[in-house]
Design an enzyme around this catalytic site. Structure first.
Site, PDB file in Angstrom:
ATOM      1  N   ILE A 112       7.892  -4.332   9.212  1.00  0.00           N
ATOM      2  CA  ILE A 112       7.796  -3.784   7.851  1.00  0.00           C
ATOM      3  C   ILE A 112       7.340  -2.344   8.028  1.00  0.00           C
ATOM      4  CG2 ILE A 112       6.643  -3.914   5.624  1.00  0.00           C
ATOM      5  CD1 ILE A 112       6.550  -6.925   5.915  1.00  0.00           C
TER       6      ILE A 112
ATOM      7  N   TYR B   8     -12.558  -4.656   1.225  1.00  0.00           N
ATOM      8  CA  TYR B   8     -13.846  -4.219   0.690  1.00  0.00           C
ATOM      9  C   TYR B   8     -14.861  -5.366   0.532  1.00  0.00           C
ATOM     10  CZ  TYR B   8     -17.330  -1.463  -1.789  1.00  0.00           C
ATOM     11  OH  TYR B   8     -18.489  -0.829  -2.127  1.00  0.00           O
TER      12      TYR B   8
ATOM     13  N   ARG C 131      -7.757  -1.200   7.205  1.00  0.00           N
ATOM     14  CA  ARG C 131      -7.887  -0.978   5.762  1.00  0.00           C
ATOM     15  C   ARG C 131      -8.746  -2.043   5.083  1.00  0.00           C
ATOM     16  NH1 ARG C 131      -4.386   2.716   3.220  1.00  0.00           N
ATOM     17  NH2 ARG C 131      -2.712   3.512   4.553  1.00  0.00           N
TER      18      ARG C 131
ATOM     19  N   LYS D 282       2.481 -10.074   8.527  1.00  0.00           N
ATOM     20  CA  LYS D 282       2.699  -8.666   8.831  1.00  0.00           C
ATOM     21  C   LYS D 282       1.449  -8.224   9.576  1.00  0.00           C
ATOM     22  CE  LYS D 282       3.089  -3.998   6.922  1.00  0.00           C
ATOM     23  NZ  LYS D 282       3.072  -3.144   5.707  1.00  0.00           N
TER      24      LYS D 282
ATOM     25  N   THR E 296       0.830  -1.207   0.000  1.00  0.00           N
ATOM     26  CA  THR E 296       0.000   0.000   0.000  1.00  0.00           C
ATOM     27  C   THR E 296       0.861   1.252   0.000  1.00  0.00           C
ATOM     28  OG1 THR E 296      -1.558  -1.252   1.349  1.00  0.00           O
ATOM     29  CG2 THR E 296      -1.974   1.091   1.115  1.00  0.00           C
ATOM     30  N   THR E 297       1.981   1.219   0.743  1.00  0.00           N
ATOM     31  CA  THR E 297       2.885   2.369   0.791  1.00  0.00           C
ATOM     32  C   THR E 297       3.505   2.637  -0.570  1.00  0.00           C
ATOM     33  OG1 THR E 297       3.357   1.821   3.088  1.00  0.00           O
ATOM     34  CG2 THR E 297       4.873   3.345   2.027  1.00  0.00           C
TER      35      THR E 297
ATOM     36  N   TYR F  76      -0.727 -10.392   5.214  1.00  0.00           N
ATOM     37  CA  TYR F  76      -0.785  -9.007   5.688  1.00  0.00           C
ATOM     38  C   TYR F  76      -2.155  -8.797   6.309  1.00  0.00           C
ATOM     39  CZ  TYR F  76      -0.315  -3.862   5.473  1.00  0.00           C
ATOM     40  OH  TYR F  76      -0.237  -2.519   5.779  1.00  0.00           O
TER      41      TYR F  76
END
Length: 297
Positions: free
Chosen positions: A208, A112, A143, A166, A49-50, A138
Protein backbone atom coordinates in the site's frame (compact mmCIF):
# COMPACT_ATOMS: atom_id res chain seq x y z
CA UNK A 1 -4.40 -19.03 -1.85
CA UNK A 2 -7.78 -17.77 -0.69
CA UNK A 3 -9.92 -15.45 -2.83
CA UNK A 4 -9.03 -12.53 -0.53
CA UNK A 5 -5.32 -13.22 -0.87
CA UNK A 6 -5.52 -13.03 -4.65
CA UNK A 7 -7.74 -9.91 -4.60
CA UNK A 8 -5.63 -7.76 -2.29
CA UNK A 9 -2.20 -7.95 -3.86
CA UNK A 10 0.20 -5.93 -5.97
CA UNK A 11 0.64 -2.16 -5.95
CA UNK A 12 -2.23 -0.45 -4.15
CA UNK A 13 -2.21 3.30 -3.81
CA UNK A 14 -2.81 5.09 -0.53
CA UNK A 15 -4.68 7.87 -2.29
CA UNK A 16 -4.27 11.53 -1.45
CA UNK A 17 -7.47 13.55 -1.09
CA UNK A 18 -7.39 16.48 -3.51
CA UNK A 19 -8.59 19.83 -2.16
CA UNK A 20 -9.51 23.04 -3.94
CA UNK A 21 -10.34 26.22 -2.05
CA UNK A 22 -10.64 24.25 1.16
CA UNK A 23 -13.09 21.63 -0.10
CA UNK A 24 -12.70 18.12 -1.50
CA UNK A 25 -11.99 18.43 -5.24
CA UNK A 26 -14.30 15.70 -6.51
CA UNK A 27 -13.39 15.96 -10.19
CA UNK A 28 -9.66 15.86 -9.52
CA UNK A 29 -10.21 12.82 -7.29
CA UNK A 30 -12.25 11.00 -9.93
CA UNK A 31 -9.63 11.78 -12.57
CA UNK A 32 -6.86 10.57 -10.24
CA UNK A 33 -8.68 7.26 -9.73
CA UNK A 34 -9.12 6.69 -13.47
CA UNK A 35 -5.45 7.48 -14.11
CA UNK A 36 -4.31 5.18 -11.32
CA UNK A 37 -6.28 2.25 -12.72
CA UNK A 38 -5.11 2.95 -16.28
CA UNK A 39 -1.50 2.94 -15.04
CA UNK A 40 -1.83 -0.55 -13.57
CA UNK A 41 -2.62 0.11 -9.91
CA UNK A 42 -4.28 -3.02 -8.53
CA UNK A 43 -6.15 -1.51 -5.58
CA UNK A 44 -7.21 1.84 -4.12
CA UNK A 45 -6.99 2.89 -0.48
CA UNK A 46 -8.87 6.15 0.17
CA UNK A 47 -8.96 8.11 3.44
CA UNK A 48 -5.97 6.59 5.13
CA UNK A 49 -3.45 8.92 6.73
CA UNK A 50 -2.20 9.82 3.23
CA UNK A 51 -5.79 10.85 2.44
CA UNK A 52 -5.62 13.34 5.34
CA UNK A 53 -8.29 11.46 7.27
CA UNK A 54 -7.35 13.19 10.57
CA UNK A 55 -8.48 16.55 9.18
CA UNK A 56 -11.57 15.40 7.27
CA UNK A 57 -14.99 15.77 8.82
CA UNK A 58 -17.05 12.58 9.08
CA UNK A 59 -19.20 13.79 6.18
CA UNK A 60 -16.10 14.39 4.06
CA UNK A 61 -14.67 11.01 5.02
CA UNK A 62 -17.89 9.30 3.92
CA UNK A 63 -18.00 11.34 0.73
CA UNK A 64 -14.44 10.43 -0.29
CA UNK A 65 -15.18 6.72 0.23
CA UNK A 66 -18.41 7.03 -1.77
CA UNK A 67 -16.67 8.80 -4.66
CA UNK A 68 -13.84 6.27 -4.78
CA UNK A 69 -16.17 3.27 -4.89
CA UNK A 70 -18.41 4.93 -7.48
CA UNK A 71 -15.50 5.87 -9.74
CA UNK A 72 -13.66 2.56 -9.41
CA UNK A 73 -16.79 0.76 -10.61
CA UNK A 74 -15.43 -2.59 -9.49
CA UNK A 75 -12.38 -2.39 -11.75
CA UNK A 76 -10.04 -2.78 -8.77
CA UNK A 77 -10.70 -3.42 -5.07
CA UNK A 78 -11.32 -0.45 -2.77
CA UNK A 79 -9.94 -0.80 0.75
CA UNK A 80 -11.49 2.10 2.65
CA UNK A 81 -9.70 3.69 5.57
CA UNK A 82 -11.76 3.23 8.73
CA UNK A 83 -9.27 3.91 11.48
CA UNK A 84 -9.67 5.86 14.69
CA UNK A 85 -8.39 5.84 18.24
CA UNK A 86 -12.05 5.75 19.27
CA UNK A 87 -13.50 2.26 18.82
CA UNK A 88 -17.04 3.58 18.32
CA UNK A 89 -15.82 5.91 15.59
CA UNK A 90 -13.88 3.13 13.85
CA UNK A 91 -17.00 0.96 13.91
CA UNK A 92 -19.07 3.79 12.42
CA UNK A 93 -16.57 4.40 9.62
CA UNK A 94 -16.33 0.67 8.88
CA UNK A 95 -20.11 0.29 8.75
CA UNK A 96 -20.35 3.17 6.30
CA UNK A 97 -17.62 1.67 4.11
CA UNK A 98 -19.43 -1.66 3.99
CA UNK A 99 -22.76 0.00 3.18
CA UNK A 100 -21.10 2.06 0.43
CA UNK A 101 -19.73 -1.08 -1.21
CA UNK A 102 -16.07 -1.15 -0.17
CA UNK A 103 -14.27 -4.44 -0.71
CA UNK A 104 -12.45 -4.18 2.64
CA UNK A 105 -11.50 -1.70 5.34
CA UNK A 106 -8.09 -0.66 6.64
CA UNK A 107 -8.12 -0.14 10.41
CA UNK A 108 -5.11 1.39 12.13
CA UNK A 109 -3.91 0.43 15.59
CA UNK A 110 -5.34 3.06 17.98
CA UNK A 111 -2.95 6.00 18.19
CA UNK A 112 -2.17 8.25 21.15
CA UNK A 113 -4.27 6.23 23.66
CA UNK A 114 -1.49 3.61 23.95
CA UNK A 115 -3.76 0.58 24.48
CA UNK A 116 -2.40 -2.75 25.68
CA UNK A 117 -2.32 -5.80 23.40
CA UNK A 118 -5.67 -6.84 24.87
CA UNK A 119 -7.07 -3.36 24.23
CA UNK A 120 -5.98 -3.59 20.59
CA UNK A 121 -7.53 -7.04 20.31
CA UNK A 122 -10.87 -5.81 21.68
CA UNK A 123 -10.78 -2.74 19.41
CA UNK A 124 -10.38 -4.84 16.28
CA UNK A 125 -12.85 -7.46 17.52
CA UNK A 126 -15.48 -4.73 17.89
CA UNK A 127 -14.97 -3.67 14.27
CA UNK A 128 -14.95 -7.32 13.18
CA UNK A 129 -18.23 -7.99 14.95
CA UNK A 130 -19.91 -4.93 13.42
CA UNK A 131 -19.33 -5.66 9.72
CA UNK A 132 -19.16 -8.50 7.22
CA UNK A 133 -16.32 -7.46 4.90
CA UNK A 134 -12.57 -8.12 5.18
CA UNK A 135 -10.48 -6.09 7.61
CA UNK A 136 -6.80 -5.30 7.14
CA UNK A 137 -4.89 -4.32 10.27
CA UNK A 138 -2.67 -1.27 9.84
CA UNK A 139 0.33 -1.66 12.14
CA UNK A 140 2.40 1.53 12.17
CA UNK A 141 4.27 1.99 15.47
CA UNK A 142 5.97 5.28 14.47
CA UNK A 143 2.57 6.99 14.24
CA UNK A 144 0.45 4.95 16.66
CA UNK A 145 3.16 4.53 19.34
CA UNK A 146 1.85 0.99 19.93
CA UNK A 147 3.08 -2.09 18.04
CA UNK A 148 0.71 -5.00 17.58
CA UNK A 149 2.49 -8.22 18.46
CA UNK A 150 2.52 -11.28 16.21
CA UNK A 151 0.63 -13.16 18.94
CA UNK A 152 -2.17 -10.57 18.99
CA UNK A 153 -2.33 -10.64 15.20
CA UNK A 154 -2.62 -14.41 15.33
CA UNK A 155 -5.56 -14.18 17.75
CA UNK A 156 -7.27 -11.64 15.52
CA UNK A 157 -6.79 -13.83 12.44
CA UNK A 158 -9.07 -16.37 14.08
CA UNK A 159 -11.96 -13.89 13.73
CA UNK A 160 -14.11 -14.12 10.61
CA UNK A 161 -13.18 -10.84 8.92
CA UNK A 162 -9.52 -10.23 9.76
CA UNK A 163 -7.55 -11.16 6.63
CA UNK A 164 -4.20 -9.37 6.71
CA UNK A 165 -1.93 -6.53 7.71
CA UNK A 166 -0.48 -3.38 6.25
CA UNK A 167 2.92 -3.55 7.91
CA UNK A 168 4.70 -0.24 8.40
CA UNK A 169 7.03 -1.42 11.13
CA UNK A 170 10.02 -1.31 8.70
CA UNK A 171 11.10 -4.53 10.43
CA UNK A 172 11.61 -7.03 7.63
CA UNK A 173 11.87 -9.89 10.13
CA UNK A 174 8.15 -9.43 10.80
CA UNK A 175 7.21 -10.74 7.36
CA UNK A 176 8.81 -14.10 8.08
CA UNK A 177 7.60 -14.20 11.69
CA UNK A 178 4.02 -13.42 10.68
CA UNK A 179 4.16 -15.91 7.81
CA UNK A 180 5.37 -18.60 10.22
CA UNK A 181 2.73 -17.83 12.86
CA UNK A 182 -0.27 -17.10 10.64
CA UNK A 183 0.44 -18.99 7.43
CA UNK A 184 0.94 -18.11 3.79
CA UNK A 185 -2.68 -17.01 3.22
CA UNK A 186 -2.54 -14.19 5.79
CA UNK A 187 -2.24 -11.13 3.55
CA UNK A 188 0.95 -9.18 4.20
CA UNK A 189 1.16 -5.77 2.57
CA UNK A 190 4.17 -3.52 2.93
CA UNK A 191 3.36 -0.09 4.28
CA UNK A 192 6.79 1.33 3.49
CA UNK A 193 7.81 2.06 -0.09
CA UNK A 194 11.56 1.84 0.33
CA UNK A 195 11.56 -1.70 1.72
CA UNK A 196 8.64 -3.07 -0.31
CA UNK A 197 10.83 -5.09 -2.67
CA UNK A 198 12.63 -6.79 0.22
CA UNK A 199 9.26 -7.31 1.93
CA UNK A 200 7.97 -9.11 -1.15
CA UNK A 201 11.04 -11.34 -1.30
CA UNK A 202 10.27 -12.52 2.24
CA UNK A 203 6.70 -13.51 1.35
CA UNK A 204 4.68 -10.30 1.06
CA UNK A 205 1.62 -9.99 -1.17
CA UNK A 206 1.90 -6.33 -2.17
CA UNK A 207 2.38 -2.75 -1.06
CA UNK A 208 0.00 0.00 0.00
CA UNK A 209 2.08 2.79 -1.47
CA UNK A 210 2.29 6.55 -1.07
CA UNK A 211 4.80 6.94 -3.93
CA UNK A 212 2.35 5.18 -6.27
CA UNK A 213 0.30 8.39 -6.21
CA UNK A 214 3.06 9.94 -8.32
CA UNK A 215 4.58 6.88 -10.02
CA UNK A 216 1.78 4.33 -10.36
CA UNK A 217 3.17 2.51 -13.39
CA UNK A 218 6.71 1.88 -12.08
CA UNK A 219 5.27 0.75 -8.73
CA UNK A 220 2.85 -1.61 -10.51
CA UNK A 221 5.58 -2.84 -12.84
CA UNK A 222 7.84 -3.65 -9.88
CA UNK A 223 5.12 -5.79 -8.32
CA UNK A 224 4.37 -7.48 -11.64
CA UNK A 225 8.06 -8.38 -12.00
CA UNK A 226 8.11 -9.87 -8.50
CA UNK A 227 5.05 -12.00 -9.20
CA UNK A 228 6.81 -13.38 -12.28
CA UNK A 229 9.89 -14.17 -10.18
CA UNK A 230 11.91 -11.57 -12.10
CA UNK A 231 13.77 -10.08 -9.15
CA UNK A 232 16.52 -8.72 -11.41
CA UNK A 233 13.93 -6.75 -13.34
CA UNK A 234 12.26 -5.60 -10.14
CA UNK A 235 15.62 -4.40 -8.82
CA UNK A 236 16.16 -2.26 -11.93
CA UNK A 237 12.82 -0.57 -11.28
CA UNK A 238 13.70 -0.16 -7.60
CA UNK A 239 16.95 1.57 -8.59
CA UNK A 240 14.90 4.10 -10.55
CA UNK A 241 12.48 4.64 -7.66
CA UNK A 242 14.86 4.90 -4.69
CA UNK A 243 15.48 8.68 -5.00
CA UNK A 244 11.74 9.24 -5.32
CA UNK A 245 11.02 7.14 -2.22
CA UNK A 246 13.47 9.33 -0.32
CA UNK A 247 12.26 12.60 -1.81
CA UNK A 248 8.54 12.10 -1.22
CA UNK A 249 9.18 11.54 2.49
CA UNK A 250 11.68 14.37 3.10
CA UNK A 251 8.65 16.21 4.51
CA UNK A 252 5.30 14.55 5.33
CA UNK A 253 4.69 12.03 2.56
CA UNK A 254 1.24 13.17 1.56
CA UNK A 255 2.55 16.71 1.01
CA UNK A 256 5.37 15.27 -1.11
CA UNK A 257 2.89 13.20 -3.10
CA UNK A 258 0.65 16.21 -3.69
CA UNK A 259 3.63 18.23 -4.90
CA UNK A 260 4.52 15.48 -7.35
CA UNK A 261 0.93 15.30 -8.58
CA UNK A 262 0.91 19.08 -9.04
CA UNK A 263 4.04 18.77 -11.21
CA UNK A 264 2.11 16.20 -13.26
CA UNK A 265 -0.80 18.65 -13.61
CA UNK A 266 -3.22 16.38 -11.78
CA UNK A 267 -4.32 18.42 -8.75
CA UNK A 268 -3.81 21.51 -6.63
CA UNK A 269 -1.04 21.35 -4.03
CA UNK A 270 -3.38 22.04 -1.15
CA UNK A 271 -3.07 20.39 2.25
CA UNK A 272 -4.78 21.08 5.54
CA UNK A 273 -3.16 22.48 8.65
CA UNK A 274 -1.20 21.55 10.64
CA UNK A 275 0.52 20.18 7.51
CA UNK A 276 2.07 22.53 4.99
CA UNK A 277 3.03 22.26 1.31
CA UNK A 278 6.62 21.17 0.83
CA UNK A 279 9.37 23.78 0.79
CA UNK A 280 10.93 24.93 -2.47
CA UNK A 281 14.11 22.99 -1.69
CA UNK A 282 12.20 19.74 -1.18
CA UNK A 283 10.14 20.46 -4.27
CA UNK A 284 13.31 20.55 -6.35
CA UNK A 285 14.46 17.23 -4.88
CA UNK A 286 11.09 15.68 -5.72
CA UNK A 287 11.20 16.96 -9.29
CA UNK A 288 14.74 15.66 -9.82
CA UNK A 289 13.71 12.28 -8.41
CA UNK A 290 10.67 12.15 -10.70
CA UNK A 291 12.98 12.75 -13.67
CA UNK A 292 15.26 9.95 -12.45
CA UNK A 293 12.26 7.64 -12.12
CA UNK A 294 11.15 8.49 -15.64
CA UNK A 295 7.73 9.86 -14.71
CA UNK A 296 8.46 13.38 -16.03
CA UNK A 297 11.00 14.71 -18.51
Amino acid sequence: MTAATTSFRGSMTALVTPFKNGAVDEQAFRDLIDWQIAQGTSGLVPVGTTGESPTLSHDEHHKVVDICIDQAKGRVPVIAGAGSNSTDEAVDLARHAEKAGADAVLVVTPYYNKPTQEGMYQHFKAVNDAIGIPIIIYNIPPRSVVDMSVDTMKRLYELKNIVGVKDATANLARVSQQRHALGADFIQLSGEDMTALAYMAAGGHGCISVVANVAPKPCADLMAAVFKGDYAGALKIQDRLVPLHDAIFKEPGLAGAKHGLKLLGRLEEEVRLPLMPVTAATGKVIRDAMVHAGVIN
